[in-house]
Motif scaffolding. Structure first.
Motif, short mmCIF file in Angstrom:
data_model
loop_
_atom_site.label_atom_id
_atom_site.label_comp_id
_atom_site.label_asym_id
_atom_site.label_seq_id
_atom_site.Cartn_x
_atom_site.Cartn_y
_atom_site.Cartn_z
N ILE A 60 139.76 25.62 32.08
CA ILE A 60 139.98 26.71 33.04
C ILE A 60 139.24 26.42 34.34
CG2 ILE A 60 139.55 29.15 33.48
CD1 ILE A 60 140.00 29.61 30.50
N PHE A 61 137.98 25.99 34.24
CA PHE A 61 137.25 25.80 35.49
C PHE A 61 137.68 24.55 36.25
CE2 PHE A 61 134.58 29.35 34.56
CZ PHE A 61 134.34 29.82 35.82
N ILE A 72 140.73 25.97 38.10
CA ILE A 72 140.35 26.86 39.20
C ILE A 72 139.76 26.05 40.34
CG2 ILE A 72 138.75 28.67 39.88
CD1 ILE A 72 138.97 29.79 37.10
N VAL A 131 141.17 25.89 44.26
CA VAL A 131 140.54 26.52 45.42
C VAL A 131 139.74 25.56 46.29
CG1 VAL A 131 140.45 28.80 44.37
CG2 VAL A 131 138.52 27.25 44.10
#
Lengths: 224, 230
Positions: free
Chosen positions: A209-210, A213, A217
């Motif tokens: 997930i990180f 992300i 971004v």
């Protein structure tokens, strides 16, 4: 993109090899913290959850040093402007920085984990070394993803030495939960892994997930 | 531009808040084993839910900002997070009071919801130093949005992780709030959530309007003073 990332990574590793700025400081820091824990807890050897907690908190605090230094060269010598002028994918910088942090963390652990075993750890954990290695690698991937993002976020602020630990440490709480809980049974006397699959899933999910992300971004942090 | 619908929302917030208070004090029965102190639940839990919702909403608005490049969305995200942090502080305080009254301790570590909320709150507290230590307004907006997105995604991950650390020793159901409430308590609780949400939206709109007005005022003032300079 891979080639750009590899070039930036090579540059970072070469700088680190020649200046020896981050990794030796991190290693020295961990050993110092072990000494502090020895006196603070007044114990000669640790086992079980105390041992796993001390090891992981120390490693995370040491990672803060690496994260603070990650964009130092870019910031101090205008490398970022040069990178932005080059016609390359900006995500490559994130990949390179995360990979560099990952290498630093592995190098740190090569020193810090044996040092922990010698200085503080009571039971012999040599049998469960493979499990520990998997936990370390998964935790390092997550730390590298979050650390590179935090480092880039804090790079432009005035108080970056303050922002990095304040931002990084709450973000890695799930990582600490997974890693410390998975390591704890390994550090008991005659330690056998317990619930390993569950915590490895947690670590792996966090990493995934990180990474996603951060990849999504990161471009916006460079968009000047 | 932000004040649209402010009046009806604020009227609705006042009405539902009054209704919620009336229900809490006159309709919902006292809890069988906690007694009167259990009523703090009707303000504590809705505040916690609205604060977490505000954090996630702040992340969604930040996505909107980065996608559209419209800085007013960053302002929306900032105000949502700002209000959620204030609510979060109130949640921690009311939670501590409730914990002291019903469990006998100000803080309980083996309650995953409490611990997760504290971690999320600590993370969001860093929003202020991060945002206000960047001077360039355009960059400030972008960096704050990146933070808001990463932190917004962190909220559910963190709750799952903390629950996972506990679930072996303390099995519990996901829908712990509201899932096993008797009918009259559940109705009161739902009205409280609606009231708190409306209150949040009202405050959010009000704060945005005020911020917008002060920016306008500053701009008009500089316009007015500009020709007078020699």
């Amino acid at each position: 993109m891979i080639r750009t990332a590899a070039a930036v990574l090579r540059k970072d590793l070469r700088i680190e090899w020649r200046t020896k700025e981050a990794v030796p400081a991190m290693a020295l820091f961990t050993v110092t913290v072990y000494v502090l824990f020895h006196f603070g807890l007044d114990r000669d050897s640790l086992d079980g959850e105390l041992a796993s907690g001390v090891l992981w908190v120390t490693l995370l605090l040491a990672a803060v040093i690496g994260v603070t230094r990650l964009f130092a060269a870019e910031r101090e010598q205008g490398g970022l402007d040069a990178f932005l002028l080059a016609p390359v994918d900006r995500t490559a910088l994130f990949v390179a920085k995360a990979a560099a942090l990952f290498v630093y963390l592995v190098a740190l652990e090569i020193v810090a984990v044996p040092a922990f075993a010698v200085l503080l750890l009571g039971p012999d954990f040599f049998d469960s070394l493979p499990e520990l290695l998997i936990i370390l690698v998964l935790a390092d991937i997550g730390l590298a993803a979050v650390g590179a993002l935090v480092s880039a976020l804090a790079a432009e602020t005035r108080a970056r030495e303050l922002i990095v630990p304040l931002l990084l440490l709450p973000l890695v709480v799930p990582l600490l939960i997974g890693a410390a809980s998975a390591t704890e049974p390994l550090f008991r006397a005659g330690g056998q892994p317990e619930d390993l699959g569950r915590y490895l899933t947690l670590l792996g999910g966090y990493d995934l997930i990180f990474l996603l992300i951060s990849l999504a971004v990161f471009d916006f942090l460079l968009d000047d | 531009m932000f004040s649209k619908g402010l009046r009806p929302v604020s009227v609705a917030a006042v009405v539902t808040a009054l209704a919620a208070f009336a229900l809490v004090f006159f309709y919902a029965p006292n809890d069988a084993d906690q007694g009167f102190i259990q009523k703090i639940f009707y303000i504590h839990v809705p505040m916690a839910i609205v604060a977490l919702g505000g954090f996630v909403a702040g992340g969604l608005m930040a996505i909107k900002h980065l996608r559209s490049g419209d800085r007013s969305w960053d302002m929306r995200s900032y105000v949502a997070i700002h209000l959620s942090i204030i609510l979060g502080l109130a949640v921690l305080v009311t939670g501590a009071i409730w914990a002291k009254a019903s469990w006998g301790h100000w803080w309980v570590w083996d309650e995953p919801v409490l611990v997760s909320f504290l971690v999320v709150f600590l993370l969001y507290c860093v929003y202020y130093p991060l945002r206000f230590s960047i001077e360039d307004p355009e960059r400030q907006a972008r960096y704050s949005s990146v933070f808001a997105i990463a932190a917004g995604a962190f909220v559910p991950i963190n709750f799952a992780a903390v629950r996972m650390a506990e679930s072996f020793t303390h099995p519990r159901v996901l829908s712990q709030t509201g899932g096993n409430l008797p009918g009259d308590m559940r109705l009161t609780f739902l009205v409280c959530i609606v009231a708190m949400t409306l209150l949040f939206i009202t405050l959010w709109k009000l704060e945005l309007t005020a911020k917008h007005a002060s920016v306008q005022l500053k701009r008009l003032r500089t316009q007015l003073e500009a020709p007078r300079l020699p």
